[in-house]
Design a protein around this motif. Sequence first.
Motif, short mmCIF file in Angstrom:
data_model
loop_
_atom_site.label_atom_id
_atom_site.label_comp_id
_atom_site.label_asym_id
_atom_site.label_seq_id
_atom_site.Cartn_x
_atom_site.Cartn_y
_atom_site.Cartn_z
N SER A 49 1.00 -1.42 -0.39
CA SER A 49 -0.07 0.35 0.04
C SER A 49 0.85 0.97 0.57
O SER A 49 1.49 1.21 1.06
CB SER A 49 -0.74 -0.06 1.31
N PRO A 50 0.58 1.87 -1.04
CA PRO A 50 1.34 3.79 -1.02
C PRO A 50 0.89 4.31 0.19
O PRO A 50 2.34 5.02 0.65
CB PRO A 50 1.08 3.61 -2.31
N ILE A 51 0.72 4.23 1.24
CA ILE A 51 0.26 5.20 1.94
C ILE A 51 1.17 4.40 3.06
O ILE A 51 1.02 5.88 4.21
CB ILE A 51 -1.74 5.10 2.36
N GLU A 52 0.88 3.56 3.11
CA GLU A 52 1.87 2.77 4.33
C GLU A 52 3.32 3.99 4.81
O GLU A 52 3.50 3.86 5.32
CB GLU A 52 2.47 1.56 4.58
N LEU A 53 4.28 4.25 3.90
CA LEU A 53 5.01 5.20 3.45
C LEU A 53 4.95 6.13 4.12
O LEU A 53 5.65 7.14 5.29
CB LEU A 53 6.78 4.63 2.75
N ALA A 54 3.94 6.81 3.77
CA ALA A 54 3.34 8.87 4.13
C ALA A 54 3.17 8.42 5.41
O ALA A 54 3.34 9.39 5.93
CB ALA A 54 2.41 8.40 2.89
N TRP A 55 2.01 7.55 6.04
CA TRP A 55 1.29 7.47 6.98
C TRP A 55 2.35 6.83 8.11
O TRP A 55 2.35 7.75 9.37
CB TRP A 55 0.00 6.20 7.34
N ALA A 56 3.84 6.48 7.70
CA ALA A 56 4.46 6.22 8.41
C ALA A 56 5.35 7.56 9.09
O ALA A 56 6.55 7.79 9.70
CB ALA A 56 5.39 4.89 8.68
#
Length: 171
Positions: free
Chosen positions: A130-137
């Motif tokens: 999921s692309p959002i996981e790195l942003a969320w991290a």
Amino acid sequence: CWVCLGGGLLSFELKKNTLDYHDEMNGDTFFDWLKNVLPLLDDNCVIVMDNASYHSVKSQLCPTLAWKKCDIEKWLEEKGEIFERPIIKPRLMEIVSRIKPQYNSYVVDEYVKSHGKEVLRLPPYHCELSPIELAWAFVKNHVKINNTTFKLADVQKLLIEGVEKCTPEMW
């Protein structure tokens, strides 16, 4: 898409004193948020989505073994299936299994598709895709590093700061 869209961030304080946010972050809450965000997205975009329960509300419930036999029969009849009676429940479930894929759809997917966009669902238990996981991290780390007061209002500000600092390249 909360990172790149003005007005796309959904953030709220739990009303109940619990560690589980799923009572308040549910299918209805997510769908209402999505309806407001969808117009902000480009035409023909693809929305990558995991299989969280609030993303995966079924358009129509399909029978399970927990259903009463008469309810399974009624569901099959509504779908135009013909079967001989008497029939045992496991045989009914075989018929359900055969036709279930054509009724196995999600409210979100249908709504998104009706607006000229597409949902790409990730395989279960593969959040690393999921692309959002790195942003969320990145956002969570921003809050962690800069949180000095541990007051909810300050954490909220840090959350927004972190989101604003998250760039498309981070995705």
